[in-house]
Write a protein that holds these residues in place. Sequence first.
Motif, PDB file in Angstrom:
ATOM      1  N   SER A 204       0.855  -1.178   0.000  1.00  0.00           N
ATOM      2  CA  SER A 204       0.000   0.000   0.000  1.00  0.00           C
ATOM      3  C   SER A 204       0.901   1.241   0.000  1.00  0.00           C
ATOM      4  N   PRO A 205       0.866   2.081  -1.028  1.00  0.00           N
ATOM      5  CA  PRO A 205       1.855   3.159  -1.163  1.00  0.00           C
ATOM      6  C   PRO A 205       1.654   4.284  -0.156  1.00  0.00           C
ATOM      7  N   ASP A 206       2.754   4.770   0.413  1.00  0.00           N
ATOM      8  CA  ASP A 206       2.747   5.982   1.222  1.00  0.00           C
ATOM      9  C   ASP A 206       2.935   7.182   0.306  1.00  0.00           C
ATOM     10  N   PRO A 207       2.406   8.342   0.674  1.00  0.00           N
ATOM     11  CA  PRO A 207       2.521   9.526  -0.199  1.00  0.00           C
ATOM     12  C   PRO A 207       3.952  10.055  -0.243  1.00  0.00           C
ATOM     13  N   PHE A 208       4.395  10.441  -1.437  1.00  0.00           N
ATOM     14  CA  PHE A 208       5.688  11.101  -1.592  1.00  0.00           C
ATOM     15  C   PHE A 208       5.568  12.552  -1.114  1.00  0.00           C
ATOM     16  N   PRO A 209       6.671  13.168  -0.585  1.00  0.00           N
ATOM     17  CA  PRO A 209       8.020  12.610  -0.464  1.00  0.00           C
ATOM     18  C   PRO A 209       8.185  11.739   0.779  1.00  0.00           C
ATOM     19  N   LEU A 210       9.026  10.700   0.658  1.00  0.00           N
ATOM     20  CA  LEU A 210       9.322   9.775   1.748  1.00  0.00           C
ATOM     21  C   LEU A 210      10.790   9.890   2.120  1.00  0.00           C
ATOM     22  N   SER A 211      11.093  10.019   3.388  1.00  0.00           N
ATOM     23  CA  SER A 211      12.476  10.162   3.836  1.00  0.00           C
ATOM     24  C   SER A 211      13.253   8.866   3.613  1.00  0.00           C
ATOM     25  N   ASP A 212      14.495   9.017   3.187  1.00  0.00           N
ATOM     26  CA  ASP A 212      15.461   7.907   3.088  1.00  0.00           C
ATOM     27  C   ASP A 212      15.029   6.804   2.133  1.00  0.00           C
ATOM     28  N   ARG A 213      14.160   7.103   1.169  1.00  0.00           N
ATOM     29  CA  ARG A 213      13.766   6.102   0.189  1.00  0.00           C
ATOM     30  C   ARG A 213      13.965   6.687  -1.206  1.00  0.00           C
ATOM     31  N   TYR A 214      14.578   5.883  -2.065  1.00  0.00           N
ATOM     32  CA  TYR A 214      14.910   6.315  -3.425  1.00  0.00           C
ATOM     33  C   TYR A 214      14.168   5.388  -4.380  1.00  0.00           C
ATOM     34  N   LEU A 215      13.066   5.882  -4.926  1.00  0.00           N
ATOM     35  CA  LEU A 215      12.113   5.017  -5.627  1.00  0.00           C
ATOM     36  C   LEU A 215      11.719   5.601  -6.974  1.00  0.00           C
TER      37      LEU A 215
ATOM     38  N   PHE B 122      12.985  11.008  -4.165  1.00  0.00           N
ATOM     39  CA  PHE B 122      14.428  11.117  -3.920  1.00  0.00           C
ATOM     40  C   PHE B 122      14.686  11.433  -2.453  1.00  0.00           C
ATOM     41  N   GLY B 123      14.664  10.391  -1.623  1.00  0.00           N
ATOM     42  CA  GLY B 123      15.110  10.486  -0.240  1.00  0.00           C
ATOM     43  C   GLY B 123      14.458  11.544   0.607  1.00  0.00           C
ATOM     44  N   GLY B 124      13.214  11.892   0.361  1.00  0.00           N
ATOM     45  CA  GLY B 124      12.543  12.892   1.167  1.00  0.00           C
ATOM     46  C   GLY B 124      12.812  14.316   0.741  1.00  0.00           C
ATOM     47  N   ASP B 125      13.571  14.520  -0.334  1.00  0.00           N
ATOM     48  CA  ASP B 125      13.846  15.860  -0.854  1.00  0.00           C
ATOM     49  C   ASP B 125      12.522  16.532  -1.215  1.00  0.00           C
ATOM     50  N   LEU B 126      12.306  17.736  -0.692  1.00  0.00           N
ATOM     51  CA  LEU B 126      11.042  18.424  -0.906  1.00  0.00           C
ATOM     52  C   LEU B 126      10.926  19.072  -2.274  1.00  0.00           C
ATOM     53  N   LEU B 127      11.994  19.020  -3.056  1.00  0.00           N
ATOM     54  CA  LEU B 127      11.948  19.537  -4.412  1.00  0.00           C
ATOM     55  C   LEU B 127      11.873  18.430  -5.433  1.00  0.00           C
TER      56      LEU B 127
ATOM     57  N   GLY C 136      17.219  21.462  -1.408  1.00  0.00           N
ATOM     58  CA  GLY C 136      17.833  20.595  -2.409  1.00  0.00           C
ATOM     59  C   GLY C 136      18.914  19.751  -1.770  1.00  0.00           C
ATOM     60  N   GLN C 137      19.212  18.606  -2.357  1.00  0.00           N
ATOM     61  CA  GLN C 137      20.225  17.699  -1.823  1.00  0.00           C
ATOM     62  C   GLN C 137      21.404  17.598  -2.773  1.00  0.00           C
ATOM     63  N   PHE C 138      22.588  17.343  -2.197  1.00  0.00           N
ATOM     64  CA  PHE C 138      23.790  17.125  -2.983  1.00  0.00           C
ATOM     65  C   PHE C 138      24.711  16.204  -2.201  1.00  0.00           C
ATOM     66  N   GLU C 139      25.723  15.694  -2.880  1.00  0.00           N
ATOM     67  CA  GLU C 139      26.629  14.696  -2.305  1.00  0.00           C
ATOM     68  C   GLU C 139      28.041  15.270  -2.261  1.00  0.00           C
ATOM     69  N   VAL C 140      28.636  15.330  -1.065  1.00  0.00           N
ATOM     70  CA  VAL C 140      30.007  15.821  -0.911  1.00  0.00           C
ATOM     71  C   VAL C 140      30.975  14.654  -1.068  1.00  0.00           C
ATOM     72  N   GLY C 141      31.991  14.823  -1.926  1.00  0.00           N
ATOM     73  CA  GLY C 141      32.943  13.748  -2.182  1.00  0.00           C
ATOM     74  C   GLY C 141      34.380  14.218  -2.055  1.00  0.00           C
ATOM     75  N   TRP C 142      35.305  13.288  -2.300  1.00  0.00           N
ATOM     76  CA  TRP C 142      36.724  13.617  -2.286  1.00  0.00           C
ATOM     77  C   TRP C 142      37.087  14.431  -3.521  1.00  0.00           C
ATOM     78  N   PRO C 143      38.092  15.297  -3.420  1.00  0.00           N
ATOM     79  CA  PRO C 143      38.475  16.101  -4.574  1.00  0.00           C
ATOM     80  C   PRO C 143      39.342  15.356  -5.568  1.00  0.00           C
ATOM     81  N   CYS C 144      39.740  14.110  -5.270  1.00  0.00           N
ATOM     82  CA  CYS C 144      40.567  13.357  -6.208  1.00  0.00           C
ATOM     83  C   CYS C 144      40.323  11.873  -6.016  1.00  0.00           C
ATOM     84  N   ALA C 145      40.893  11.073  -6.875  1.00  0.00           N
ATOM     85  CA  ALA C 145      40.658   9.634  -6.877  1.00  0.00           C
ATOM     86  C   ALA C 145      41.177   8.987  -5.600  1.00  0.00           C
ATOM     87  N   LEU C 146      40.643   7.812  -5.294  1.00  0.00           N
ATOM     88  CA  LEU C 146      41.002   7.127  -4.046  1.00  0.00           C
ATOM     89  C   LEU C 146      42.483   6.834  -3.934  1.00  0.00           C
ATOM     90  N   GLU C 147      43.138   6.562  -5.078  1.00  0.00           N
ATOM     91  CA  GLU C 147      44.551   6.223  -5.004  1.00  0.00           C
ATOM     92  C   GLU C 147      45.418   7.417  -4.618  1.00  0.00           C
TER      93      GLU C 147
END
Length: 415
Positions: free
Chosen positions: A111-122, A234-239, A379-390
């Motif tokens: 039974s579907p819950d109304p969007f937006p839903l926190s922590d769910r990527y559907l 998208f993870g509860g994002d209100l936009l 809005g949501q965004f992802e913070v990452g490393w400035p260079c490759a893992l190596e």
Amino acid sequence: MIGVVVVLLLTHSVSSIPISDFLPFNGPKVCLFDTVTMLVHKSNVIGSDGVSIYEVTRRDCEEFRLTPNNDGSSPNFSIGFTFPFFARRFRNLYVNTNGVISFIEPVPQFSPDPFPLSDRYLISPYWADVDIRGIGEVFFKESTDPSLLAQANDIIQSATVARGLSRFNPRWMLIATWDNVGYFSTHTDMTNTFQALLVTDGRHSFVVFNYLDDGISWTRGDASQVDAQVGFNFGGDLLRFNVFNTSRTAAIADIEEMSNTGSSGQYVYRVDNAVIRSITITGCDELPILVDPDTPSIINGGVMTLTGPSFNTTSSHEKITCVFTDDDGDVTEGIPRQLFTRPIQGIIVYCKAICPMPLFRKLGPHNLTVMLNDTKFVGQFEVGWPCALEFLHICAVLMQMTYKMHVSSYSTHAE
């Protein structure tokens, strides 16, 4: 908090989607996935050759079919290409019996819950109580076949959301099809047929929903409290979420009669954050909702923009308040800590909210909240490393130097 739902213009159209216009499914190399034992059988019937899906090569299986089940899901399916879904990029997904493609975790919920839903990527072409123990089949496969990608791109280019992307050249696609599926509890008197396509070139991503002409007959199962829901979350994002306007009502059965592409029963949604720089616009309402950059580095600095129909030309050069928070809701602080403990002042320039970025103190998901008068946009965004893992040791040195520079600058201004 006020959110903005992505809205697409829906129109009635004379044409409709026959099964021949669906992208192909139920091909010659279909393997059967047992939703109970979690084993794959290298044929379309259950046999003694059940093995882990990770032991099955693409030579053995070009497509998968779920065994008859209720509220089941595919395994954690590793795909051969990164799929950008707004501010996140995924390499694994689940195809769920109940009309949902999900990232991170399966969705047995009927039974579907109304969007937006926190922590769910559907992505939900038709989230409802599908039961294929009596009738119907669920197929899914990924494809890099040029002819199939071209067919999907023809559909995408017919939609207004692809405006400015005439050179879009898809490289990967997922085809998931719910064919003639029944509803709980084991009902076979009415069936639904629909399909979802996830299409990307690695930067831009689209979702296509196809609904068979006269192919949507039921809207809920016996145990459901509401009718089917169509859209994405998208993870509860209100936009960045979308709900088809008749979702969770009996009128959702008419989804096959409308469109945003010109062909009834067909819908195209753009689901990435990449900025289209070649587009010419006449108003903010023509822009998708975008966060740029969507993957800044932990020592990025500079500015972040939130673009879209939330803003208009009359609000240009108005002052705004920008608040950066991590996924736990903590206000992002720079070094020294006093530097960003309060909100940051930004400005609206045409259709963009422009916010100076702080130094981020952790990796992973973050939020940007823009406050314009009494309205909040998130809005949501992802913070990452400035260079490759190596080269992480170099990154660590760069981060230390950057923090020292900011501390020195702050001390000088404090004097």
